[in-house]
Design an enzyme around this catalytic site. Sequence first.
Site, PDB file in Angstrom:
ATOM      1  N   PHE A   1     -13.975   3.336   3.570  1.00 28.02           N
ATOM      2  CA  PHE A   1     -12.951   2.562   2.872  1.00 28.02           C
ATOM      3  C   PHE A   1     -12.506   3.313   1.627  1.00 28.02           C
ATOM      4  O   PHE A   1     -13.314   3.704   0.805  1.00 28.02           O
ATOM      5  CB  PHE A   1     -13.489   1.179   2.498  1.00 28.02           C
ATOM      6  CG  PHE A   1     -12.385   0.222   2.159  1.00 28.02           C
ATOM      7  CD1 PHE A   1     -11.730  -0.477   3.162  1.00 28.02           C
ATOM      8  CD2 PHE A   1     -11.979   0.051   0.841  1.00 28.02           C
ATOM      9  CE1 PHE A   1     -10.682  -1.345   2.857  1.00 28.02           C
ATOM     10  CE2 PHE A   1     -10.933  -0.810   0.534  1.00 28.02           C
ATOM     11  CZ  PHE A   1     -10.289  -1.512   1.543  1.00 28.02           C
TER      12      PHE A   1
ATOM     13  N   ARG B   1      -4.956   0.385  -7.081  1.00 29.63           N
ATOM     14  CA  ARG B   1      -3.732   0.975  -6.523  1.00 29.63           C
ATOM     15  C   ARG B   1      -3.164   2.057  -7.437  1.00 29.63           C
ATOM     16  O   ARG B   1      -2.483   2.971  -6.999  1.00 29.63           O
ATOM     17  CB  ARG B   1      -2.649  -0.107  -6.349  1.00 29.63           C
ATOM     18  CG  ARG B   1      -2.966  -1.148  -5.297  1.00 29.63           C
ATOM     19  CD  ARG B   1      -1.704  -1.957  -4.989  1.00 29.63           C
ATOM     20  NE  ARG B   1      -1.998  -3.216  -4.324  1.00 29.63           N
ATOM     21  CZ  ARG B   1      -2.142  -3.362  -3.015  1.00 29.63           C
ATOM     22  NH1 ARG B   1      -2.048  -2.316  -2.225  1.00 29.63           N
ATOM     23  NH2 ARG B   1      -2.395  -4.543  -2.484  1.00 29.63           N
TER      24      ARG B   1
ATOM     25  N   GLY C   1       0.777  -1.243   0.000  1.00 30.25           N
ATOM     26  CA  GLY C   1       0.000   0.000   0.000  1.00 30.25           C
ATOM     27  C   GLY C   1       0.806   1.288   0.000  1.00 30.25           C
ATOM     28  O   GLY C   1       0.386   2.278  -0.594  1.00 30.25           O
TER      29      GLY C   1
ATOM     30  N   ASP D   1      -5.251   2.183  10.645  1.00 33.78           N
ATOM     31  CA  ASP D   1      -6.681   1.892  10.790  1.00 33.78           C
ATOM     32  C   ASP D   1      -6.908   1.355  12.210  1.00 33.78           C
ATOM     33  O   ASP D   1      -6.974   2.125  13.156  1.00 33.78           O
ATOM     34  CB  ASP D   1      -7.053   0.896   9.695  1.00 33.78           C
ATOM     35  CG  ASP D   1      -8.531   0.636   9.560  1.00 33.78           C
ATOM     36  OD1 ASP D   1      -9.316   1.483  10.005  1.00 33.78           O
ATOM     37  OD2 ASP D   1      -8.916  -0.406   9.012  1.00 33.78           O
TER      38      ASP D   1
ATOM     39  N   GLY E   1      -4.706  -0.244  13.765  1.00 29.36           N
ATOM     40  CA  GLY E   1      -3.385  -0.122  14.386  1.00 29.36           C
ATOM     41  C   GLY E   1      -2.672  -1.453  14.521  1.00 29.36           C
ATOM     42  O   GLY E   1      -1.513  -1.510  14.921  1.00 29.36           O
TER      43      GLY E   1
ATOM     44  N   ASP F   1      -5.689  -0.472  -2.063  1.00 35.79           N
ATOM     45  CA  ASP F   1      -6.456  -1.358  -2.930  1.00 35.79           C
ATOM     46  C   ASP F   1      -7.759  -1.820  -2.307  1.00 35.79           C
ATOM     47  O   ASP F   1      -7.949  -1.767  -1.091  1.00 35.79           O
ATOM     48  CB  ASP F   1      -5.621  -2.616  -3.224  1.00 35.79           C
ATOM     49  CG  ASP F   1      -5.533  -3.526  -2.001  1.00 35.79           C
ATOM     50  OD1 ASP F   1      -5.083  -3.041  -0.938  1.00 35.79           O
ATOM     51  OD2 ASP F   1      -5.945  -4.697  -2.085  1.00 35.79           O
TER      52      ASP F   1
ATOM     53  N   GLU G   1       3.872   3.974   6.161  1.00 36.16           N
ATOM     54  CA  GLU G   1       2.706   3.100   6.000  1.00 36.16           C
ATOM     55  C   GLU G   1       1.615   3.888   5.275  1.00 36.16           C
ATOM     56  O   GLU G   1       1.556   5.114   5.355  1.00 36.16           O
ATOM     57  CB  GLU G   1       2.294   2.646   7.422  1.00 36.16           C
ATOM     58  CG  GLU G   1       1.028   1.867   7.591  1.00 36.16           C
ATOM     59  CD  GLU G   1       0.951   0.536   6.856  1.00 36.16           C
ATOM     60  OE1 GLU G   1       1.157   0.540   5.631  1.00 36.16           O
ATOM     61  OE2 GLU G   1       0.623  -0.471   7.502  1.00 36.16           O
ATOM     62  N   ASP G   2       0.756   3.172   4.541  1.00 39.79           N
ATOM     63  CA  ASP G   2      -0.299   3.857   3.808  1.00 39.79           C
ATOM     64  C   ASP G   2      -1.378   4.413   4.732  1.00 39.79           C
ATOM     65  O   ASP G   2      -1.762   5.570   4.631  1.00 39.79           O
ATOM     66  CB  ASP G   2      -0.927   2.936   2.743  1.00 39.79           C
ATOM     67  CG  ASP G   2      -1.401   1.585   3.302  1.00 39.79           C
ATOM     68  OD1 ASP G   2      -1.281   1.354   4.522  1.00 39.79           O
ATOM     69  OD2 ASP G   2      -1.887   0.760   2.506  1.00 39.79           O
TER      70      ASP G   2
ATOM     71  N   THR H   1      -1.647  -3.745  12.211  1.00 40.32           N
ATOM     72  CA  THR H   1      -0.531  -3.976  11.287  1.00 40.32           C
ATOM     73  C   THR H   1       0.701  -3.204  11.733  1.00 40.32           C
ATOM     74  O   THR H   1       1.792  -3.763  11.889  1.00 40.32           O
ATOM     75  CB  THR H   1      -0.921  -3.536   9.856  1.00 40.32           C
ATOM     76  OG1 THR H   1      -2.116  -4.198   9.486  1.00 40.32           O
ATOM     77  CG2 THR H   1       0.180  -3.851   8.863  1.00 40.32           C
TER      78      THR H   1
ATOM     79  N   LYS I   1      -7.151   6.811  10.244  1.00 42.71           N
ATOM     80  CA  LYS I   1      -8.583   6.586  10.479  1.00 42.71           C
ATOM     81  C   LYS I   1      -8.763   6.317  11.968  1.00 42.71           C
ATOM     82  O   LYS I   1      -8.920   5.159  12.385  1.00 42.71           O
ATOM     83  CB  LYS I   1      -9.016   5.320   9.728  1.00 42.71           C
ATOM     84  CG  LYS I   1      -9.797   5.531   8.466  1.00 42.71           C
ATOM     85  CD  LYS I   1     -10.468   4.219   8.090  1.00 42.71           C
ATOM     86  CE  LYS I   1     -10.074   3.754   6.737  1.00 42.71           C
ATOM     87  NZ  LYS I   1     -10.764   2.512   6.336  1.00 42.71           N
TER      88      LYS I   1
END
Length: 185
Positions: A155, A168, A48, A106, A108, A162, A102-103, A110, A134
């Site tokens: 989303f 992407r 991402g 969310d 948290g 993606d 990081e992209d 990952t 987010k």
Amino acid sequence: MQPSDPPLLPEQVLQARVAELAEYVSRDFAGCSASGGCELTVVVVLKGALFFAADLIRRLSVPVTVEFVRAKSYEGTRAGEAVDTAFLFTSSLEGKSVLLVEDILDTGRTTSAIIEQLRRQTPARLALCVLLDKPARRELPMVADYVGFTIDDQFVVGYGLDFEERYRDLPGIHVLVDDEAESGT
Ligand code: IMP
Ligand code: MG
């Protein structure tokens, strides 16, 4: 499902913000040089953050090396329970200044899993840069040092993000909407 038209964040808006973030990072890591022993290593989270990191890195005015980690936690638009990570490193982070890129932050999960593993390599300094935040969906108390945009709980796709591996390549960021809502029926 399809990307909203117009985008939530058009290309020009993204690029302007990336330039600002690059300025902040360059300023904060200004003391770092390859000879000075605190060279900045940018760790890019695939897939991402690929486009965001490519644009950010090229705007930094400090010397960098680049490493990659692959993370996968999402099936469709729902957060998966497990985070699968693979570190594709070519050198150790020990004693280095590290910027994790990081992209989106969310739940948290990952980012938290990646940071925990990065810390084991005892970097001298570790900062987190995310394009999108987010906060509404956060499950773990993660706070980024650099945030491009804070967005609502929706989303989004494009600029690296993606939906089931699609979209992407879009230059802007779009909300994923269902086809009926988009066509107004
Ligand atoms: P977290 O572990 O819940 O913080 O999720 C982070 C990862 O989920 C990100 O690296 C993205 O790959 C993915 N993700 C979260 N929200 C979105 C979204 O709105 N669009 C696309 N991917 C997302
Ligand atoms: Mg992802």
